[in-house]
Design a protein around this motif. Structure first.
Motif, short mmCIF file in Angstrom:
data_model
loop_
_atom_site.label_atom_id
_atom_site.label_comp_id
_atom_site.label_asym_id
_atom_site.label_seq_id
_atom_site.Cartn_x
_atom_site.Cartn_y
_atom_site.Cartn_z
N ILE A 1 0.86 -1.18 0.00
CA ILE A 1 0.00 0.00 0.00
C ILE A 1 0.90 1.24 0.00
N ALA A 2 0.72 2.10 -0.97
CA ALA A 2 1.51 3.33 -1.05
C ALA A 2 0.96 4.35 -0.06
N VAL A 3 1.85 4.94 0.72
CA VAL A 3 1.44 5.93 1.72
C VAL A 3 2.37 7.13 1.65
N PRO A 4 1.93 8.29 2.13
CA PRO A 4 2.83 9.45 2.19
C PRO A 4 4.01 9.18 3.13
N ARG A 5 5.08 9.90 2.94
CA ARG A 5 6.28 9.69 3.74
C ARG A 5 6.28 10.48 5.06
N LYS A 6 5.41 11.47 5.17
CA LYS A 6 5.45 12.33 6.36
C LYS A 6 4.17 13.14 6.43
N GLY A 7 4.01 13.86 7.54
CA GLY A 7 2.94 14.84 7.65
C GLY A 7 1.59 14.29 8.05
N ARG A 8 0.60 15.18 8.01
CA ARG A 8 -0.76 14.85 8.43
C ARG A 8 -1.35 13.66 7.70
N PRO A 9 -1.18 13.53 6.37
CA PRO A 9 -1.76 12.37 5.69
C PRO A 9 -1.22 11.03 6.21
N LEU A 10 0.10 10.95 6.44
CA LEU A 10 0.66 9.70 6.97
C LEU A 10 0.12 9.43 8.37
N GLU A 11 0.01 10.44 9.21
CA GLU A 11 -0.53 10.25 10.55
C GLU A 11 -1.96 9.76 10.50
N ALA A 12 -2.75 10.25 9.54
CA ALA A 12 -4.13 9.79 9.40
C ALA A 12 -4.17 8.30 9.03
N VAL A 13 -3.27 7.89 8.14
CA VAL A 13 -3.20 6.47 7.76
C VAL A 13 -2.82 5.61 8.96
N LEU A 14 -1.83 6.04 9.71
CA LEU A 14 -1.38 5.27 10.87
C LEU A 14 -2.47 5.21 11.94
N ASP A 15 -3.20 6.29 12.15
CA ASP A 15 -4.31 6.28 13.10
C ASP A 15 -5.39 5.29 12.67
N ARG A 16 -5.63 5.26 11.35
CA ARG A 16 -6.63 4.33 10.83
C ARG A 16 -6.21 2.89 11.08
N LEU A 17 -4.96 2.58 10.81
CA LEU A 17 -4.46 1.23 11.03
C LEU A 17 -4.44 0.87 12.52
N ALA A 18 -4.16 1.85 13.36
CA ALA A 18 -4.16 1.60 14.80
C ALA A 18 -5.55 1.20 15.27
N ARG A 19 -6.60 1.77 14.62
CA ARG A 19 -7.97 1.42 15.02
C ARG A 19 -8.40 0.07 14.44
N ARG A 20 -7.96 -0.24 13.23
CA ARG A 20 -8.44 -1.45 12.56
C ARG A 20 -7.55 -2.67 12.80
N LEU A 21 -6.29 -2.42 13.12
CA LEU A 21 -5.37 -3.49 13.49
C LEU A 21 -4.84 -3.19 14.90
N ASP A 22 -4.41 -4.19 15.55
CA ASP A 22 -3.95 -4.01 16.93
C ASP A 22 -2.49 -3.56 16.93
N VAL A 23 -2.24 -2.35 16.38
CA VAL A 23 -0.86 -1.85 16.26
C VAL A 23 -0.76 -0.40 16.75
N PRO A 24 -1.30 -0.06 17.91
CA PRO A 24 -1.20 1.33 18.37
C PRO A 24 0.22 1.78 18.61
N ASP A 25 1.09 0.86 19.05
CA ASP A 25 2.48 1.24 19.31
C ASP A 25 3.19 1.64 18.03
N LEU A 26 2.87 0.98 16.93
CA LEU A 26 3.48 1.32 15.65
C LEU A 26 3.12 2.75 15.26
N ALA A 27 1.85 3.09 15.35
CA ALA A 27 1.41 4.44 14.98
C ALA A 27 2.08 5.48 15.87
N ASP A 28 2.12 5.23 17.15
CA ASP A 28 2.75 6.19 18.08
C ASP A 28 4.24 6.33 17.80
#
Length: 317
Positions: A7-34
Motif C-alpha cells: 500500500i503506497a502511503v505518504p512519507r510524512k505529515g498529516r496524511p501519513l498520521e491519518a493512515v497510521l491512526d486508521r491502522l491503529a484502530r483497525r489493526l492491533d498496532v497502536p504502538d506502531l502508529a505512536d
C-alpha cells in the motif's frame, strides 16, 4: 509469510498520521502508529530548528541507523530526503513497515477472506497517487487535493462530493478511483474582507456567480479552485497570488477575496477576514487502481474502509 499486499502511503505529515491512526484502530498496532508519528515529529522539529538535538555530535545518519531495524520488517524503516527549507537539510521520513493481518482485531471484518499469513506492507512514496496511476500499487493513500489538481475534468458546475470526483476522472488520464476519506479534514474556504463580502446573503459559490474582480489563491491550488468552484462561477474573476514569503491570509486581506485552507479560521479572523462557504475538504483519501485489485486486495480495502469512518468525502445518498 503469505501474500504481501503493498500500500503506497505518504512519507510524512498529516496524511501519513491519518493512515497510521486508521491502522491503529483497525489493526492491533497502536504502538506502531505512536512510534512512527513521534519519531517523524521529533525529526521535523530538528529540521526546522525548533528543537535542539540531545546529542549534537551524532549526525542525521546516526539517528537514521538508530531508528531503522532492517532485519525485522515488522519494525518501521526510515530514509532520508532533502527538505526544501533554507540550506536543504536532509530530513528523516518514513520508508516502510510490514503488518501481519493476523494482528487484525475481531471487528476488522475480514471474515476469512484472506489467509491469516497475509501481510500488509506500507511503502512510503512522495506522491502515492502517481504511483497508483502507473500501476505500481493497487491501493494507496494521498490527499484528495492531488486528485483534483491532476485528473479531474473542469466543468461549469462545481465538484462537491466523492461521486463527483470519480465521475470526473477522465478514463484516458487515470483509472484510479477514490474509495473514501479518513476524516483528517481541513477545508478550502472562501473568505473575504467586510467591504467585499455581500452585505446580505451568504459568502458562497452563488455570490461568486455575480462577482467580478480579483480572487487570491495559492498558485498550486489553481486547478483545484477551478474544479471546486466550477468554471461558470469564475467568469469575470482574475486570480491573484501571494507574494513570495507573504502569509496567505494577509494576501487575501489585501486582495479582498480569496480561497485558502482553514481549520479554526482564527488566523483569517486576525486579518479581518470573514469566513464563507467551505468549498471542499482537504482530506486524506483511500485510493484504488481497479485493474490491480485482487480478492485479497479487496478484503484489505474493506478493512481500511469500514462504516466507522467519519469523513466529509463519504457518498451522500
Amino acid at each position: 509469510m503469505g501474500e504481501t499486499i503493498p500500500i503506497a502511503v505518504p512519507r510524512k505529515g498529516r496524511p501519513l498520521e491519518a493512515v497510521l491512526d486508521r491502522l491503529a484502530r483497525r489493526l492491533d498496532v497502536p504502538d506502531l502508529a505512536d512510534d512512527v508519528t513521534s519519531t517523524l515529529r521529533h525529526e521535523k522539529a530538528l529540521t526546522k530548528g525548533t528543537l535542539d538535538p540531545d546529542h549534537p555530535e551524532r549526525s542525521v545518519y546516526h539517528r537514521l541507523a538508530d531508528y531503522s531495524d532492517v532485519d525485522d520488517p515488522t519494525e518501521p524503516e526510515y530514509t532520508l530526503l532533502r527538505d526544501d527549507r533554507a540550506g536543504k537539510p536532509r530530513r528523516i521520513v518514513f520508508d516502510s513497515v510490514t503488518i501481519p493481518l493476523e494482528e487484525a482485531g475481531p471487528d476488522a471484518g475480514l471474515d476469512g477472506r484472506v489467509p491469516d499469513d497475509t501481510v500488509v506492507q506500507l511503502v512510503g512514496r512522495e506522491e502515492p497517487f502517481r504511483a497508483l496511476r502507473t500501476h505500481e500499487f493497487a491501493l494507496g493513500f494521498d490527499s484528495a487535493d492531488l486528485v483534483l489538481e491532476e485528473v479531474v475534468e473542469l466543468r461549469p458546475d462545481p465538484v462537491g462530493r466523492i461521486e463527483d470526483v470519480n465521475a470526473r476522472i477522465d478514463p484516458a488520464e487515470s483509472d484510479v478511483r477514490v474509495v473514501t476519506g479518513l476524516g483528517d479534514t481541513v477545508y478550502h474556504t472562501l473568505m473575504a474582507t467586510p467591504d467585499v463580502a455581500p452585505s446580505s446573503g451568504a459568502l458562497d459559490r452563488e455570490f461568486l456567480e455575480s462577482y467580478e474582480g480579483p480572487l487570491c489563491i495559492e498558485p498550486r491550488y489553481e486547478r483545484l479552485v477551478r474544479a471546486v468552484l466550477g468554471t461558470r462561477a469564475l467568469e469575470g474573476v482574475e486570480f491573484r497570488y501571494p507574494e513570495e514569503g507573504q502569509e496567505e491570509e494577509a494576501a487575501i486581506a489585501e486582495t479582498g477575496l480569496g480561497v485558502y485552507l482553514t481549520v479554526t479560521g482564527s488566523t483569517a479572523r486576525e486579518h479581518g477576514l470573514l469566513l464563507g462557504e467551505q468549498l471542499f475538504p482537504s482530506e486524506t483519501v483511500l485510493l484504488e487502481s481497479p485493474p490491480e485489485v485482487s480478492r485479497a486486495t479487496a478484503a484489505v480495502r474493506s478493512l481500511l474502509n469500514g462504516p466507522d469512518l467519519e469523513t466529509e468525502l463519504a457518498v451522500q445518498e
